[in-house]
Design an enzyme around this catalytic site. Structure first.
Site, PDB file in Angstrom:
ATOM      1  N   CYS A 161      35.342  43.601  38.311  1.00  0.00           N
ATOM      2  CA  CYS A 161      34.751  44.147  39.453  1.00  0.00           C
ATOM      3  C   CYS A 161      33.456  44.075  39.572  1.00  0.00           C
ATOM      4  O   CYS A 161      32.715  44.730  38.673  1.00  0.00           O
ATOM      5  CB  CYS A 161      35.711  45.370  39.742  1.00  0.00           C
ATOM      6  N   CYS A 170      42.915  42.008  43.040  1.00  0.00           N
ATOM      7  CA  CYS A 170      43.583  41.509  42.045  1.00  0.00           C
ATOM      8  C   CYS A 170      42.869  40.241  41.561  1.00  0.00           C
ATOM      9  O   CYS A 170      41.914  39.783  41.864  1.00  0.00           O
ATOM     10  CB  CYS A 170      45.007  41.543  42.011  1.00  0.00           C
ATOM     11  N   CYS A 226      44.825  45.165  38.686  1.00  0.00           N
ATOM     12  CA  CYS A 226      45.105  44.599  37.323  1.00  0.00           C
ATOM     13  C   CYS A 226      44.046  44.736  36.513  1.00  0.00           C
ATOM     14  O   CYS A 226      42.949  44.828  37.001  1.00  0.00           O
ATOM     15  CB  CYS A 226      45.509  43.049  37.488  1.00  0.00           C
TER      16      CYS A 226
END
Length: 131
Positions: free
Chosen positions: A89, A10, A82
């Site tokens: 990412c 996250c 999230c």
């Protein structure tokens, strides 16, 4: 059989991913290596620690960590929790599966939000285990 690795990510590795790591270790047991990290590090939120303590899971020794590329590349599954983590990412190798479980950030909200998100994470991991 080798253990599989799941990596919960996250934004700040403060609430959601910390609770997911705690639940992951509890629910997935010895079959999985369970880790969590963040795009940034915000420290483990004391309310996340308390929310997990309420269900007899101790995450008080967890640390808030940045994404580790070695763990990322060795993971079987990366779960973003999230939209910020999903959008930011790092690119994953083809052997690493990625899923997005969008969960609301309880930070700065009422205690009941921490409990609600904690319970949503538990349900998501239980459902994942059944697949």
């Amino acid at each position: 059989m080798d253990k599989k690795t799941i990596y919960f990510i996250c934004t700040g590795n403060s609430c959601r991913s910390q609770m997911a790591e705690g639940w992951g270790r509890e629910i997935l047991g010895e079959d999985w290596n369970v880790y969590s990290a963040g795009i940034e590090t915000h420290g483990v939120n004391p309310k996340a620690i308390e929310a997990m303590k309420e269900v007899d899971i101790d995450i008080s020794n967890h640390t808030s960590d940045l994404i580790d590329n070695h763990i990322l590349k060795q993971s079987d599954l990366v779960v973003t929790l999230c939209s910020d983590a999903d959008d930011n990412c790092p690119i994953l190798p083809p052997n690493v599966k990625k899923e997005h479980w969008g969960l609301e950030d309880p930070a700065g909200k009422e205690w009941s939000e921490f409990q609600r998100v904690r319970d949503e994470i538990k349900l998501a991991i239980e459902n994942f285990k059944l697949r």
